[in-house]
Write a protein that holds these residues in place. Structure first.
Motif, PDB file in Angstrom:
ATOM      1  N   VAL A 173       0.830  -1.209   0.000  1.00 46.94           N
ATOM      2  CA  VAL A 173       0.000   0.000   0.000  1.00 46.94           C
ATOM      3  C   VAL A 173       0.864   1.258   0.000  1.00 46.94           C
ATOM      4  CG1 VAL A 173      -1.653   1.344   1.346  1.00 46.94           C
ATOM      5  CG2 VAL A 173      -1.994  -1.114   1.066  1.00 46.94           C
ATOM      6  N   VAL A 174       1.873   1.279   0.862  1.00 47.55           N
ATOM      7  CA  VAL A 174       2.733   2.472   0.951  1.00 47.55           C
ATOM      8  C   VAL A 174       3.499   2.694  -0.362  1.00 47.55           C
ATOM      9  CG1 VAL A 174       4.752   3.462   2.092  1.00 47.55           C
ATOM     10  CG2 VAL A 174       2.950   2.372   3.450  1.00 47.55           C
ATOM     11  N   SER A 175       4.078   1.636  -0.903  1.00 48.09           N
ATOM     12  CA  SER A 175       4.871   1.787  -2.129  1.00 48.09           C
ATOM     13  C   SER A 175       3.992   2.166  -3.314  1.00 48.09           C
ATOM     14  CB  SER A 175       5.640   0.502  -2.430  1.00 48.09           C
ATOM     15  OG  SER A 175       4.767  -0.595  -2.589  1.00 48.09           O
ATOM     16  N   VAL A 176       2.792   1.594  -3.375  1.00 45.30           N
ATOM     17  CA  VAL A 176       1.880   1.916  -4.478  1.00 45.30           C
ATOM     18  C   VAL A 176       1.428   3.372  -4.391  1.00 45.30           C
ATOM     19  CG1 VAL A 176      -0.468   1.506  -5.329  1.00 45.30           C
ATOM     20  CG2 VAL A 176       1.088  -0.413  -4.959  1.00 45.30           C
ATOM     21  N   LEU A 177       1.060   3.821  -3.208  1.00 48.33           N
ATOM     22  CA  LEU A 177       0.627   5.212  -3.067  1.00 48.33           C
ATOM     23  C   LEU A 177       1.764   6.185  -3.386  1.00 48.33           C
ATOM     24  CD1 LEU A 177      -1.639   5.082   0.126  1.00 48.33           C
ATOM     25  CD2 LEU A 177      -2.325   5.144  -2.278  1.00 48.33           C
ATOM     26  N   ALA A 178       2.988   5.826  -2.982  1.00 46.43           N
ATOM     27  CA  ALA A 178       4.129   6.676  -3.310  1.00 46.43           C
ATOM     28  C   ALA A 178       4.366   6.727  -4.819  1.00 46.43           C
ATOM     29  CB  ALA A 178       5.382   6.163  -2.601  1.00 46.43           C
ATOM     30  N   ALA A 179       4.258   5.568  -5.478  1.00 46.99           N
ATOM     31  CA  ALA A 179       4.455   5.522  -6.931  1.00 46.99           C
ATOM     32  C   ALA A 179       3.345   6.286  -7.654  1.00 46.99           C
ATOM     33  CB  ALA A 179       4.493   4.075  -7.408  1.00 46.99           C
ATOM     34  N   LEU A 180       2.121   6.180  -7.183  1.00 52.67           N
ATOM     35  CA  LEU A 180       1.020   6.909  -7.805  1.00 52.67           C
ATOM     36  C   LEU A 180       1.167   8.409  -7.609  1.00 52.67           C
ATOM     37  CD1 LEU A 180      -2.034   4.636  -6.919  1.00 52.67           C
ATOM     38  CD2 LEU A 180      -0.911   4.916  -9.132  1.00 52.67           C
ATOM     39  N   ALA A 181       1.695   8.807  -6.471  1.00 52.34           N
ATOM     40  CA  ALA A 181       1.966  10.232  -6.260  1.00 52.34           C
ATOM     41  C   ALA A 181       3.011  10.727  -7.264  1.00 52.34           C
ATOM     42  CB  ALA A 181       2.448  10.467  -4.835  1.00 52.34           C
ATOM     43  N   LEU A 182       4.013   9.895  -7.522  1.00 49.22           N
ATOM     44  CA  LEU A 182       5.058  10.268  -8.476  1.00 49.22           C
ATOM     45  C   LEU A 182       4.510  10.354  -9.897  1.00 49.22           C
ATOM     46  CD1 LEU A 182       8.005  10.840  -9.152  1.00 49.22           C
ATOM     47  CD2 LEU A 182       8.381   8.366  -9.280  1.00 49.22           C
ATOM     48  N   THR A 183       3.711   9.362 -10.311  1.00 46.84           N
ATOM     49  CA  THR A 183       3.161   9.414 -11.666  1.00 46.84           C
ATOM     50  C   THR A 183       2.158  10.553 -11.818  1.00 46.84           C
ATOM     51  OG1 THR A 183       1.456   7.773 -11.088  1.00 46.84           O
ATOM     52  CG2 THR A 183       3.502   6.953 -12.080  1.00 46.84           C
ATOM     53  N   GLY A 184       1.418  10.840 -10.762  1.00 43.93           N
ATOM     54  CA  GLY A 184       0.496  11.972 -10.809  1.00 43.93           C
ATOM     55  C   GLY A 184       1.236  13.284 -10.957  1.00 43.93           C
ATOM     56  N   ARG A 197      -5.691  12.926  -6.888  1.00 34.32           N
ATOM     57  CA  ARG A 197      -6.561  12.046  -7.670  1.00 34.32           C
ATOM     58  C   ARG A 197      -5.962  10.658  -7.798  1.00 34.32           C
ATOM     59  NH1 ARG A 197      -7.328  16.563 -11.215  1.00 34.32           N
ATOM     60  NH2 ARG A 197      -5.650  15.721 -12.546  1.00 34.32           N
ATOM     61  N   ASN A 198      -4.673  10.615  -8.124  1.00 36.17           N
ATOM     62  CA  ASN A 198      -4.018   9.318  -8.282  1.00 36.17           C
ATOM     63  C   ASN A 198      -4.028   8.521  -6.989  1.00 36.17           C
ATOM     64  OD1 ASN A 198      -3.382   9.413 -10.974  1.00 36.17           O
ATOM     65  ND2 ASN A 198      -1.206   9.101 -10.679  1.00 36.17           N
ATOM     66  N   ALA A 199      -3.659   9.175  -5.901  1.00 33.72           N
ATOM     67  CA  ALA A 199      -3.569   8.481  -4.618  1.00 33.72           C
ATOM     68  C   ALA A 199      -4.936   7.994  -4.155  1.00 33.72           C
ATOM     69  CB  ALA A 199      -2.952   9.397  -3.571  1.00 33.72           C
ATOM     70  N   VAL A 200      -5.943   8.840  -4.266  1.00 32.23           N
ATOM     71  CA  VAL A 200      -7.291   8.452  -3.842  1.00 32.23           C
ATOM     72  C   VAL A 200      -7.825   7.315  -4.716  1.00 32.23           C
ATOM     73  CG1 VAL A 200      -9.691   9.214  -3.682  1.00 32.23           C
ATOM     74  CG2 VAL A 200      -7.848  10.680  -2.827  1.00 32.23           C
ATOM     75  N   GLY A 201      -7.608   7.419  -6.029  1.00 33.47           N
ATOM     76  CA  GLY A 201      -8.070   6.364  -6.929  1.00 33.47           C
ATOM     77  C   GLY A 201      -7.398   5.036  -6.636  1.00 33.47           C
ATOM     78  N   GLY A 202      -6.080   5.064  -6.423  1.00 36.42           N
ATOM     79  CA  GLY A 202      -5.361   3.832  -6.113  1.00 36.42           C
ATOM     80  C   GLY A 202      -5.791   3.237  -4.783  1.00 36.42           C
ATOM     81  N   ALA A 203      -5.949   4.107  -3.767  1.00 38.69           N
ATOM     82  CA  ALA A 203      -6.376   3.622  -2.453  1.00 38.69           C
ATOM     83  C   ALA A 203      -7.773   3.012  -2.532  1.00 38.69           C
ATOM     84  CB  ALA A 203      -6.362   4.777  -1.448  1.00 38.69           C
ATOM     85  N   LEU A 204      -8.658   3.637  -3.310  1.00 37.81           N
ATOM     86  CA  LEU A 204     -10.014   3.109  -3.452  1.00 37.81           C
ATOM     87  C   LEU A 204      -9.999   1.747  -4.146  1.00 37.81           C
ATOM     88  CD1 LEU A 204     -13.042   3.606  -3.127  1.00 37.81           C
ATOM     89  CD2 LEU A 204     -13.010   4.755  -5.360  1.00 37.81           C
TER      90      LEU A 204
END
Length: 236
Positions: free
Chosen positions: A184-195, A212-219
């Motif tokens: 979860v932590v690594s995915v949210l960090a990566a999504l923040a970077l791509t966003g 948007r990226n972080a919320v979408g990924g977390a959801l």
């Protein structure tokens, strides 16, 4: 004194490069979200490392192949349309050159040139390469740089694969008790970077894109984990 060198890219070259970069970022983002949702959902049902690895690899391969095939078909259609437009323009130049010259003059005039200058420019462009002039001014196509479906397919395949590897490795490498947290932590960090990257490429607000990226990924991870947990508890 020597003039300073100026290597900045302009026009179509820069636009094309930004489009490829943006597509690569979005492909990686899709790989991260879809694979993360898949492996987190499986993790909700089982802690078996082999099952997680199998699910992750299946998602990576299916997603990357789907992205590549879809991009190939889409860009092939675009390339066919560009070729058809060029063929039509070539025929019109052969059959009605005067009408095409007037059309090019009007197009240049619409871009701010005076009538006389537009006519002179149209004549010079036509004398040099009539098809290239009409392709660029009228159609917005560079005959020497038509879209390449194979390049697009490989770019999508690689970017999705790179993005999908992150959640796959994050879910199978750590000890069982840490898998979900690390993923979860690594995915949210990566999504923040791509966003952030996609926003910078599009000159948009990075904060909103990251959110948007972080919320979408977390959801996505939350929904699939909940579904996996329910299925695991039901013994499915």
């Amino acid at each position: 004194m020597t003039e300073p060198t100026h290597d900045e890219a302009h026009g179509g070259a820069l636009g094309s490069r930004l489009n490829w970069l943006r597509a690569a970022v979005l492909g990686a983002n899709d790989g991260i979200v879809s694979t993360a949702g898949l492996v987190v959902g499986v993790a909700g049902a089982t802690e078996n490392r082999a099952a997680l690895l199998t699910a992750g690899l299946a998602g990576l391969l299916a997603g990357s192949m789907s992205m590549a095939a879809g991009e190939y078909v889409s860009v092939s259609t675009q390339r066919d349309s560009e070729r058809a437009a060029l063929a039509l323009e070539r025929r019109e130049l052969r059959e009605q050159p005067e009408a095409e010259l007037r059309e090019l003059t009007e197009l240049l005039e619409a871009r701010g040139l005076s009538r006389a200058v537009a006519r002179e420019a149209a004549e010079q462009l036509t004398a040099r390469d009539a098809l290239r002039a009409h392709a660029r001014v009228e159609l917005g196509i560079d005959p020497d740089e038509l879209t390449n479906p194979w390049n697009a397919a490989w770019a999508s395949f690689l970017s999705f694969t790179v993005g999908a590897l992150l959640p796959l490795l994050a879910i199978v490498l750590p000890p069982a008790g840490w898998r979900l947290t690390v993923t979860v932590v690594s995915v949210l960090a990566a999504l923040a970077l791509t966003g952030w990257s996609s926003a910078r490429l599009g000159a948009a607000d990075p904060g909103r894109a990251v959110l948007r990226n972080a919320v979408g990924g977390a959801l996505a991870m939350g929904v699939t984990y909940g579904a996996g947990t329910l299925l695991g508890a039901a013994g499915v």
